[in-house]
Motif scaffolding. Sequence first.
Motif, PDB file in Angstrom:
ATOM      1  N   ARG A 169       1.139  -1.433   0.283  1.00  0.00           N
ATOM      2  CA  ARG A 169      -0.051   0.277   0.164  1.00  0.00           C
ATOM      3  C   ARG A 169       0.730   1.789  -0.059  1.00  0.00           C
ATOM      4  NH1 ARG A 169      -1.980   4.354   3.391  1.00  0.00           N
ATOM      5  NH2 ARG A 169      -0.566   2.929   5.117  1.00  0.00           N
ATOM      6  N   ARG A 193       2.622   2.011  -3.542  1.00  0.00           N
ATOM      7  CA  ARG A 193       2.101   1.947  -4.070  1.00  0.00           C
ATOM      8  C   ARG A 193       1.605   3.150  -3.893  1.00  0.00           C
ATOM      9  NH1 ARG A 193      -2.384   2.704  -7.829  1.00  0.00           N
ATOM     10  NH2 ARG A 193      -2.825   0.980  -9.615  1.00  0.00           N
ATOM     11  N   ARG A 194       1.158   3.987  -3.349  1.00  0.00           N
ATOM     12  CA  ARG A 194       0.964   5.446  -3.383  1.00  0.00           C
ATOM     13  C   ARG A 194       1.977   6.145  -3.558  1.00  0.00           C
ATOM     14  NH1 ARG A 194      -2.639   7.602   1.587  1.00  0.00           N
ATOM     15  NH2 ARG A 194      -2.949   9.480   0.563  1.00  0.00           N
ATOM     16  N   ALA A 242       3.402   7.375   2.408  1.00  0.00           N
ATOM     17  CA  ALA A 242       1.937   7.215   2.743  1.00  0.00           C
ATOM     18  C   ALA A 242       1.230   8.824   1.883  1.00  0.00           C
ATOM     19  CB  ALA A 242       1.478   6.734   4.155  1.00  0.00           C
ATOM     20  N   HIS A 243       2.864   9.689   2.431  1.00  0.00           N
ATOM     21  CA  HIS A 243       1.823  11.327   2.501  1.00  0.00           C
ATOM     22  C   HIS A 243       2.846  12.526   1.914  1.00  0.00           C
ATOM     23  CE1 HIS A 243      -1.086   9.477   5.340  1.00  0.00           C
ATOM     24  NE2 HIS A 243      -0.191   9.154   5.899  1.00  0.00           N
ATOM     25  N   THR A 279       2.675   5.620  -7.086  1.00  0.00           N
ATOM     26  CA  THR A 279       2.006   6.923  -7.682  1.00  0.00           C
ATOM     27  C   THR A 279       2.239   8.048  -8.261  1.00  0.00           C
ATOM     28  OG1 THR A 279      -0.225   4.739  -7.520  1.00  0.00           O
ATOM     29  CG2 THR A 279      -0.417   7.509  -8.077  1.00  0.00           C
ATOM     30  N   ARG A 280       2.571   8.887  -7.207  1.00  0.00           N
ATOM     31  CA  ARG A 280       3.168  10.340  -6.693  1.00  0.00           C
ATOM     32  C   ARG A 280       4.110  10.357  -8.320  1.00  0.00           C
ATOM     33  NH1 ARG A 280       3.385   9.727  -1.512  1.00  0.00           N
ATOM     34  NH2 ARG A 280       5.173  10.823  -1.312  1.00  0.00           N
TER      35      ARG A 280
END
Length: 233
Positions: free
Chosen positions: A189, A192-193, A230-231, A196-197
């Motif tokens: 997870r 992938r984030r 994550a962010h 994707t960014r």
Amino acid sequence: MRGGSRARGRLPTDAADFPLVGRLQAHLEAIYGFRCEARAEAFVVVDAEVAALLGGTGRAPEELLVLEARGDLEVALYLDPSLRERMGRYAGSPLASVLEGDLDGYCQVTEGVSHFLYVAHTAHYERTVSLLELEAQAEVDKFVVCLLHRWGEGVAGWARELLTRLFDRVAYQPLLSGEERWRYEEANRLSRRFCTRLMPHVLDRRLDRLLGDLRYAYRLGAEAKLRHFAHGG
């Protein structure tokens, strides 16, 4: 970091006959802008019995075996003989044929080399590394190594295909404990984030920005890396 008395001298005589390991380490080092003195091919173990003596579980075709003793790390990289055989079928072939014919096998070797390099890198700076951090970084490494092999025309479509194949079409070992499964799912997870960014750099074919973001994230430690995956920020 050193090979350790348990690994040194017990490697099968053909352990070094896996040139893909060295090429993958060199590729990852070029991506992240550093060179590690320890070379993964010198730590390869292909005998399952030897791997078991070094603490291997035997549940995966690749496994990094690590033991801390007296301030040193004793390391071995187990690669199943069948995995080497699979990759050996493509010896002398263009890398494109490997990615098309056995992406899974290629990524398994990449994951093992990624684990080795990241442990060596963090050990150099005397920093501890969590298993979640190690797995998340390996997921990113698999994506970017495969991505850059096809950098150029059509890379956007290839990147989208990789996101699907590496992060969405996944299956986990049935014998994993609940904690282990959570760790692999969470690594998937988070990575992938982050990947994707990276896509805007891929779409614009801005290799400089892509490498800049990758190198920044690689050098973050522990919780800072996981939060960044994550962010962002």
